[in-house]
Design a protein around this motif. Sequence first.
Motif, short mmCIF file in Angstrom:
data_model
loop_
_atom_site.label_atom_id
_atom_site.label_comp_id
_atom_site.label_asym_id
_atom_site.label_seq_id
_atom_site.Cartn_x
_atom_site.Cartn_y
_atom_site.Cartn_z
N GLY A 90 0.90 -1.21 -0.03
CA GLY A 90 -0.03 -0.14 0.02
C GLY A 90 0.79 1.08 -0.01
O GLY A 90 0.28 2.37 -0.21
N GLU A 91 2.05 1.31 0.23
CA GLU A 91 2.83 2.45 0.08
C GLU A 91 3.84 2.60 -0.92
O GLU A 91 4.45 3.56 -0.92
N VAL A 92 3.77 1.48 -1.77
CA VAL A 92 4.90 1.59 -3.14
C VAL A 92 4.04 2.57 -4.33
O VAL A 92 2.86 2.32 -4.27
N GLN A 93 4.76 3.42 -4.58
CA GLN A 93 4.24 4.30 -5.39
C GLN A 93 4.55 4.14 -6.84
O GLN A 93 5.68 3.63 -7.28
N ASN A 94 3.74 4.30 -7.89
CA ASN A 94 3.73 4.14 -9.34
C ASN A 94 3.02 5.26 -10.04
O ASN A 94 1.88 4.95 -10.23
N LEU A 95 3.61 6.31 -10.40
CA LEU A 95 3.16 7.68 -10.79
C LEU A 95 2.40 7.12 -12.27
O LEU A 95 1.50 7.89 -12.78
N ARG A 96 2.78 6.21 -13.19
CA ARG A 96 2.24 5.89 -14.32
C ARG A 96 0.84 5.24 -14.12
O ARG A 96 0.19 5.18 -15.03
N HIS A 97 0.49 4.72 -13.04
CA HIS A 97 -0.71 4.18 -12.74
C HIS A 97 -1.41 5.13 -11.60
O HIS A 97 -2.43 4.48 -11.22
N ALA A 98 -1.09 6.24 -11.55
CA ALA A 98 -1.96 7.19 -10.67
C ALA A 98 -3.35 7.51 -10.92
O ALA A 98 -3.80 7.61 -12.52
N ASN A 99 -4.00 7.64 -10.29
CA ASN A 99 -5.71 8.07 -10.49
C ASN A 99 -6.24 7.01 -11.49
O ASN A 99 -7.37 7.48 -12.41
N LEU A 100 -6.02 5.63 -11.21
CA LEU A 100 -6.90 4.74 -12.12
C LEU A 100 -8.02 4.38 -11.43
O LEU A 100 -8.11 4.18 -10.19
N PRO A 101 -9.36 4.28 -11.94
CA PRO A 101 -10.52 3.99 -11.30
C PRO A 101 -10.43 2.56 -11.10
O PRO A 101 -9.71 1.58 -11.52
N PRO A 102 -11.52 2.04 -10.28
CA PRO A 102 -11.71 0.76 -9.93
C PRO A 102 -11.94 -0.17 -11.28
O PRO A 102 -12.57 -0.01 -12.23
N GLY A 117 -13.07 0.39 -14.99
CA GLY A 117 -11.76 1.10 -15.53
C GLY A 117 -12.22 2.40 -16.11
O GLY A 117 -11.08 3.02 -16.63
N GLU A 118 -13.44 2.68 -16.26
CA GLU A 118 -13.68 4.03 -17.19
C GLU A 118 -13.80 5.10 -16.07
O GLU A 118 -14.23 4.81 -14.99
N GLY A 119 -13.16 6.15 -16.69
CA GLY A 119 -13.12 7.49 -15.85
C GLY A 119 -13.22 8.74 -16.76
O GLY A 119 -13.33 8.53 -18.09
N GLN A 120 -13.24 9.88 -16.28
CA GLN A 120 -13.46 11.11 -16.87
C GLN A 120 -12.41 11.41 -17.12
O GLN A 120 -11.31 11.58 -16.49
N LEU A 121 -11.99 12.04 -18.49
CA LEU A 121 -10.66 12.61 -19.23
C LEU A 121 -11.36 13.76 -20.10
O LEU A 121 -11.55 13.38 -21.07
N GLY A 122 -11.00 14.88 -19.89
CA GLY A 122 -11.39 15.94 -20.84
C GLY A 122 -12.86 16.02 -20.92
O GLY A 122 -13.57 16.67 -22.02
N GLY A 123 -13.66 15.75 -19.83
CA GLY A 123 -15.26 15.67 -19.91
C GLY A 123 -15.75 14.46 -20.77
O GLY A 123 -17.20 14.38 -20.65
N LYS A 152 -15.99 9.94 -21.10
CA LYS A 152 -15.77 8.84 -20.34
C LYS A 152 -14.90 7.85 -21.29
O LYS A 152 -15.18 7.55 -22.34
N VAL A 153 -13.65 7.63 -20.86
CA VAL A 153 -12.77 7.00 -21.44
C VAL A 153 -12.29 5.67 -20.53
O VAL A 153 -12.25 5.80 -19.29
N TYR A 196 -7.31 2.53 -18.21
CA TYR A 196 -6.21 1.80 -18.27
C TYR A 196 -5.90 1.45 -19.90
O TYR A 196 -4.50 0.97 -20.11
N GLU A 197 -6.78 1.57 -20.81
CA GLU A 197 -6.08 1.43 -22.25
C GLU A 197 -5.33 2.51 -22.59
O GLU A 197 -4.37 2.57 -23.22
N ILE A 198 -5.62 4.06 -22.05
CA ILE A 198 -4.81 5.12 -22.56
C ILE A 198 -3.37 5.08 -21.93
O ILE A 198 -2.57 5.32 -22.38
N LYS A 199 -3.43 4.54 -20.67
CA LYS A 199 -2.07 4.48 -19.89
C LYS A 199 -1.47 3.20 -20.07
O LYS A 199 -0.41 2.81 -19.51
N LYS A 200 -2.04 2.26 -20.82
CA LYS A 200 -1.52 1.14 -21.14
C LYS A 200 -1.17 0.18 -19.99
O LYS A 200 0.01 -0.29 -19.76
#
Length: 340
Positions: free
Chosen positions: A73-85, A98-104, A106-107, A110-114
């Motif tokens: 729970g304390e390991v950081q990975n900025l490439r995986h930041a703010n990922l939805p459930p 895994g879908e969330g709001q980006l620029g208004g 719904k995308v 997980y796919e965008i950040k690979k």
Amino acid sequence: MRKDELQQLPPEKFERITIDSSSSEQISKPSLSFWQDAWLRLRKNKAAIVSMVVLVLFIIMALIGPHVNGRDGEVQNLRHANLPPKIPGIEKLGIFDGEGQLGGEKVNLYEIKKVDEYYWFGTDGLGRDLFTRLWEGTQVSLLIAFVAAAIDVVIGVLYGGISGYFGGRVDDIMQRIVEILIGIPTLIIVILMLLIMEPGLTAIIIAISLTGWIGMSRIVRAQILKYRGQEFVLASRTLGASDTRIIGKHLLPNIMGIIIINTMFTIPTAIFFEAFLSFIGLGLQAPAASLGTLINDGYKVMEHQAYFLLFPAVVISVLMIAFNLIGDGLRDALDPKMKD
């Protein structure tokens, strides 16, 4: 017929009446001890039983949850930041996908950040797994709550029992000390502790230890004052029983129900107290997790990442409700007036 006329009648004038013992009234209820009867009555309270099951499940998850998915729970990975459930299998139902709001829009983040991994409860702004942090935080909150309950039982019962049993000058002195302590707000004590200690788990436990037992001690004192003048206590003292035996064998069993009930109400109070302190920044500090720190972090981003606040809020709400329902059930089960 008068009484003197009845006495003059010969015995053969009287008819013998036999009583059939099989048809006589018999006791239908089995003989039960106080605790057996209390358990039977508690089992009839469906809300309390369901709350006990839920509470056991939460305690188990607090113990094994941080190790279920193998993430720290304390390991950081900025490439995986703010990922939805995102939960495998459920994602096809349109929830936890895994879908969330980006620029208004719904995308699928997980796919965008690979990202080819699954984060069941998502990640925070530093890429830390929220599922692991949630159960680590629940573990810390429950630890503080159970420590508070233990302090309540040990110090509160001992202090209140001694004050109520011996009475007189001992009671006067001990109650003046209690009145001084109860006049100091707990939050002030916490702030004073933080001036000499670093904010964290130890400071919260010490702050609770200083004043958390006062309510229990006053309740126990009142009950001891009520029972110490009863006949069974006077009889035991007349037979030469020591004070220790009278308290341990006669007084404590009679107030055990009150102690258990108040302990069950102490635990949710301590959970809320810890969450409140952590929420305002006086409790646990980063990177440590508790329900209060998680709610504080989620509150800041609740407009765009509601899941961040949702999970710790649900856990703390369920814990508070479960403990209160169990306390209500125990109060009814241990009250002799509620006996059928």
